[in-house]
Design a protein around this motif. Sequence first.
Motif, PDB file in Angstrom:
ATOM      1  N   VAL A  94      33.835  31.359  34.569  1.00  0.00           N
ATOM      2  CA  VAL A  94      34.930  31.489  34.361  1.00  0.00           C
ATOM      3  C   VAL A  94      35.190  30.306  32.980  1.00  0.00           C
ATOM      4  O   VAL A  94      34.700  29.499  32.824  1.00  0.00           O
ATOM      5  N   VAL A  95      35.744  31.103  32.183  1.00  0.00           N
ATOM      6  CA  VAL A  95      36.891  30.380  30.831  1.00  0.00           C
ATOM      7  C   VAL A  95      38.040  29.632  30.795  1.00  0.00           C
ATOM      8  O   VAL A  95      38.559  31.168  30.820  1.00  0.00           O
ATOM      9  N   GLU A  96      38.711  28.860  30.242  1.00  0.00           N
ATOM     10  CA  GLU A  96      40.221  28.999  29.564  1.00  0.00           C
ATOM     11  C   GLU A  96      40.071  28.384  28.880  1.00  0.00           C
ATOM     12  O   GLU A  96      39.722  27.539  28.579  1.00  0.00           O
ATOM     13  N   ILE A  97      41.071  29.599  28.132  1.00  0.00           N
ATOM     14  CA  ILE A  97      41.947  28.989  26.570  1.00  0.00           C
ATOM     15  C   ILE A  97      43.480  29.098  26.418  1.00  0.00           C
ATOM     16  O   ILE A  97      44.285  29.918  26.969  1.00  0.00           O
ATOM     17  N   ASP A  98      43.333  27.781  26.832  1.00  0.00           N
ATOM     18  CA  ASP A  98      45.295  27.459  26.214  1.00  0.00           C
ATOM     19  C   ASP A  98      46.022  27.940  25.078  1.00  0.00           C
ATOM     20  O   ASP A  98      45.144  27.795  24.630  1.00  0.00           O
TER      21      ASP A  98
END
Length: 107
Positions: A94-98
């Motif tokens: 999983v990767v989160e990008i704000d």
Amino acid sequence: MTRLHATALGLAMLCATPALAHNPIAECAAAEGRIIDCRGGFSDGSGAAGVTLDVISYDEDILIPGRLGDDSRLQFERPEGEFYILFDAGPGHVVEIDYHDIEGLEH
């Protein structure tokens, strides 16, 4: 050492070999107008066609549900307010990008 012991030792060594991990990679950048262009893939160079890439509000509402296309890309119009992008290729991938971290996006 007997042949049975040697075989057991060899099998044990194979089982102890670390699994090769392919870390997820995702990046997004501002494109023309209010369009955001995202790409996803893995550290081994493989693409991520069909992988979930959702745009989510800080209230945890899914604003734009999406999946990466055959080219491992997804473009969408910037939503109003604060959001982040979730690239979800499964547990541990999983990767989160704000939105603050999106290259070229005005805040």
